[in-house]
Scaffold this motif. Structure first.
Motif, PDB file in Angstrom:
ATOM      1  N   GLU A   1     -28.350  -7.386 -39.355  1.00 16.08           N
ATOM      2  CA  GLU A   1     -27.339  -7.771 -40.339  1.00 16.08           C
ATOM      3  C   GLU A   1     -27.991  -8.109 -41.679  1.00 16.08           C
ATOM      4  N   GLU A   2     -29.100  -8.837 -41.646  1.00 17.69           N
ATOM      5  CA  GLU A   2     -29.796  -9.196 -42.883  1.00 17.69           C
ATOM      6  C   GLU A   2     -30.354  -7.958 -43.583  1.00 17.69           C
ATOM      7  N   VAL A   3     -30.894  -7.049 -42.804  1.00 19.23           N
ATOM      8  CA  VAL A   3     -31.441  -5.822 -43.377  1.00 19.23           C
ATOM      9  C   VAL A   3     -30.350  -5.053 -44.108  1.00 19.23           C
ATOM     10  N   LYS A   4     -29.171  -5.011 -43.503  1.00 18.06           N
ATOM     11  CA  LYS A   4     -28.058  -4.281 -44.106  1.00 18.06           C
ATOM     12  C   LYS A   4     -27.500  -5.013 -45.317  1.00 18.06           C
ATOM     13  N   GLU A   5     -27.260  -6.313 -45.179  1.00 21.51           N
ATOM     14  CA  GLU A   5     -26.648  -7.086 -46.252  1.00 21.51           C
ATOM     15  C   GLU A   5     -27.530  -7.144 -47.502  1.00 21.51           C
ATOM     16  N   GLU A   6     -28.822  -7.228 -47.306  1.00 20.56           N
ATOM     17  CA  GLU A   6     -29.752  -7.343 -48.433  1.00 20.56           C
ATOM     18  C   GLU A   6     -30.287  -5.992 -48.901  1.00 20.56           C
ATOM     19  N   SER A   7     -29.820  -4.901 -48.275  1.00 18.79           N
ATOM     20  CA  SER A   7     -30.296  -3.553 -48.628  1.00 18.79           C
ATOM     21  C   SER A   7     -31.827  -3.522 -48.655  1.00 18.79           C
ATOM     22  N   ILE A   8     -32.419  -4.048 -47.597  1.00 20.56           N
ATOM     23  CA  ILE A   8     -33.863  -4.208 -47.533  1.00 20.56           C
ATOM     24  C   ILE A   8     -34.600  -2.874 -47.670  1.00 20.56           C
ATOM     25  N   ALA A   9     -34.160  -1.866 -46.938  1.00 22.21           N
ATOM     26  CA  ALA A   9     -34.862  -0.580 -46.979  1.00 22.21           C
ATOM     27  C   ALA A   9     -34.872   0.015 -48.380  1.00 22.21           C
ATOM     28  N   ALA A  10     -33.722   0.008 -49.044  1.00 29.20           N
ATOM     29  CA  ALA A  10     -33.631   0.564 -50.394  1.00 29.20           C
ATOM     30  C   ALA A  10     -34.503  -0.227 -51.367  1.00 29.20           C
ATOM     31  N   CYS A  11     -34.479  -1.546 -51.242  1.00 31.16           N
ATOM     32  CA  CYS A  11     -35.294  -2.403 -52.105  1.00 31.16           C
ATOM     33  C   CYS A  11     -36.772  -2.105 -51.921  1.00 31.16           C
ATOM     34  N   PHE A  12     -37.201  -2.000 -50.679  1.00 24.01           N
ATOM     35  CA  PHE A  12     -38.620  -1.806 -50.381  1.00 24.01           C
ATOM     36  C   PHE A  12     -39.097  -0.433 -50.833  1.00 24.01           C
ATOM     37  N   VAL A  13     -38.303   0.589 -50.565  1.00 22.11           N
ATOM     38  CA  VAL A  13     -38.698   1.948 -50.931  1.00 22.11           C
ATOM     39  C   VAL A  13     -38.704   2.127 -52.450  1.00 22.11           C
ATOM     40  N   LYS A  14     -37.868   1.377 -53.154  1.00 24.95           N
ATOM     41  CA  LYS A  14     -37.896   1.432 -54.615  1.00 24.95           C
ATOM     42  C   LYS A  14     -39.255   0.996 -55.134  1.00 24.95           C
ATOM     43  N   LYS A  15     -39.840  -0.012 -54.500  1.00 18.86           N
ATOM     44  CA  LYS A  15     -41.167  -0.488 -54.875  1.00 18.86           C
ATOM     45  C   LYS A  15     -42.264   0.418 -54.321  1.00 18.86           C
ATOM     46  N   HIS A  16     -42.030   0.946 -53.130  1.00 15.79           N
ATOM     47  CA  HIS A  16     -43.049   1.732 -52.424  1.00 15.79           C
ATOM     48  C   HIS A  16     -42.434   3.024 -51.892  1.00 15.79           C
ATOM     49  N   PRO A  17     -42.281   4.040 -52.723  1.00 14.18           N
ATOM     50  CA  PRO A  17     -41.649   5.285 -52.281  1.00 14.18           C
ATOM     51  C   PRO A  17     -42.294   5.905 -51.048  1.00 14.18           C
ATOM     52  N   ASP A  18     -43.622   5.793 -50.940  1.00 18.75           N
ATOM     53  CA  ASP A  18     -44.315   6.391 -49.797  1.00 18.75           C
ATOM     54  C   ASP A  18     -44.012   5.686 -48.484  1.00 18.75           C
ATOM     55  N   ALA A  19     -43.511   4.444 -48.575  1.00 18.25           N
ATOM     56  CA  ALA A  19     -43.201   3.694 -47.354  1.00 18.25           C
ATOM     57  C   ALA A  19     -42.013   4.276 -46.609  1.00 18.25           C
ATOM     58  N   ALA A  20     -41.277   5.200 -47.230  1.00 17.68           N
ATOM     59  CA  ALA A  20     -40.131   5.822 -46.563  1.00 17.68           C
ATOM     60  C   ALA A  20     -40.543   6.486 -45.260  1.00 17.68           C
ATOM     61  N   ALA A  21     -41.808   6.908 -45.176  1.00 21.72           N
ATOM     62  CA  ALA A  21     -42.289   7.582 -43.958  1.00 21.72           C
ATOM     63  C   ALA A  21     -42.517   6.617 -42.806  1.00 21.72           C
ATOM     64  N   TRP A  22     -42.551   5.298 -43.099  1.00 16.21           N
ATOM     65  CA  TRP A  22     -42.865   4.322 -42.053  1.00 16.21           C
ATOM     66  C   TRP A  22     -41.730   3.345 -41.779  1.00 16.21           C
ATOM     67  N   LEU A  23     -40.545   3.652 -42.266  1.00 16.48           N
ATOM     68  CA  LEU A  23     -39.419   2.751 -42.029  1.00 16.48           C
ATOM     69  C   LEU A  23     -39.106   2.677 -40.539  1.00 16.48           C
ATOM     70  N   PRO A  24     -38.482   1.583 -40.100  1.00 19.60           N
ATOM     71  CA  PRO A  24     -38.130   1.457 -38.680  1.00 19.60           C
ATOM     72  C   PRO A  24     -37.379   2.687 -38.177  1.00 19.60           C
ATOM     73  N   GLY A  25     -37.816   3.189 -37.016  1.00 23.74           N
ATOM     74  CA  GLY A  25     -37.212   4.381 -36.449  1.00 23.74           C
ATOM     75  C   GLY A  25     -37.976   5.654 -36.752  1.00 23.74           C
ATOM     76  N   ASN A  26     -39.084   5.537 -37.528  1.00 21.27           N
ATOM     77  CA  ASN A  26     -39.874   6.733 -37.848  1.00 21.27           C
ATOM     78  C   ASN A  26     -40.621   7.224 -36.604  1.00 21.27           C
ATOM     79  N   ARG A  27     -41.148   8.442 -36.686  1.00 25.00           N
ATOM     80  CA  ARG A  27     -41.821   9.062 -35.542  1.00 25.00           C
ATOM     81  C   ARG A  27     -43.329   8.848 -35.533  1.00 25.00           C
ATOM     82  N   ILE A  28     -43.835   8.081 -36.512  1.00 27.30           N
ATOM     83  CA  ILE A  28     -45.288   7.899 -36.623  1.00 27.30           C
ATOM     84  C   ILE A  28     -45.737   6.607 -35.955  1.00 27.30           C
ATOM     85  N   HIS A  29     -45.174   5.480 -36.408  1.00 26.28           N
ATOM     86  CA  HIS A  29     -45.569   4.179 -35.882  1.00 26.28           C
ATOM     87  C   HIS A  29     -44.340   3.297 -35.680  1.00 26.28           C
ATOM     88  N   VAL A  30     -44.449   2.390 -34.733  1.00 27.99           N
ATOM     89  CA  VAL A  30     -43.427   1.359 -34.593  1.00 27.99           C
ATOM     90  C   VAL A  30     -43.519   0.441 -35.812  1.00 27.99           C
TER      91      VAL A  30
END
Length: 252
Positions: A154-183
């Protein structure tokens, strides 16, 4: 050896700004004239600058301690109890709290150490723009002491955490939760203590910032403040807050 020549390295390090013309003055006069033009910022002013650094910067050093037992990987036998500091991504995705957001990869050393019971700290410093020369020793840096806390869905969704983080770190999009590389998972660094070094002690506050001061900083204060090298290029710390020489900050 002439006094002026002997003290030149000291002058360049001692000033948080560009040293004024010293052709007609001795090195001793230049140093004291420059130092005298500063008033040490208050604790709250320092908290504002620290929160601005948290908002602007995006790479920090996570420091942890190796556990005395290490059965999960091949580590040297004598590193147990030793500290290690490693750079990691962070973003200011919960600006109202002052708790930075981190994308935790449990496979990484820092997080393995935390899982084994290590304390953790997060150290940041201001990287002044290249066009403005500053000694690293003269610019603000600080360390946060705290602990990691996993964010709820709920916090991740309400605070738009993924969008906020990727805005700062575009390359981190490959490692977001649910990716196929790492937990991976979203965690917040819950700040408990703040140790601040604003620069040299004759013109900057050095010491602990109370948690209530850290948490009381407003978005307006962060946006108004200016760090060395930002904006007009003026070097007085008063200009970090948009003040002219005739204005004074209110003391706490």
């Amino acid at each position: 050896m002439r006094l002026g020549t002997a003290l030149l390295p000291v002058i360049s390090l001692a000033s948080a700004s560009a040293v004024p013309s010293w052709h007609d003055k001795s090195a001793h006069e230049v140093y004291h004239d420059t130092a005298a033009s500063y008033r040490i910022p208050t604790v709250h002013e320092s908290a504002v600058l620290a929160r601005r650094i948290l908002d602007i910067e995006k790479i920090a050093t996570l420091s942890t301690i190796f556990p005395n037992t290490h059965t999960t990987e091949n580590r040297p036998s004598d590193v147990g109890g030793s500290p290690i500091g490693l750079p990691d991504y962070f973003a200011n995705c919960e600006p109202d709290t002052g708790n930075p957001t981190i994308l935790e990869l449990p496979i990484a050393t820092s997080f393995k150490n935390v899982q084994a019971g290590s304390n953790i700290s997060l150290s940041l410093r201001w990287h002044a723009p290249y066009r403005h020369w500053y000694s690293v020793a003269s610019v603000p840096r600080f360390s946060l002491v705290g602990y990691l806390e996993e964010l709820t869905d709920e916090e991740v969704k309400e605070e738009s955490i993924a969008a906020c983080f990727v805005k700062k770190h575009p390359d981190a999009a490959a490692w977001l939760p649910g990716n196929r590389i790492h937990v991976s998972k979203w965690v917040r660094f819950v700040v408990q203590e703040i140790y601040w070094i604003g620069g040299f002690g004759d013109r900057a506050y050095i010491g602990w910032i109370p948690l209530e001061e850290w948490q009381s900083v407003t978005r307006e204060e962060m946006e108004k403040a200016r760090l060395p090298g930002e904006g007009s290029g003026r070097s007085s710390w008063k200009s970090w807050f948009g003040l002219n020489d005739k204005q004074e900050m209110l003391e706490l």
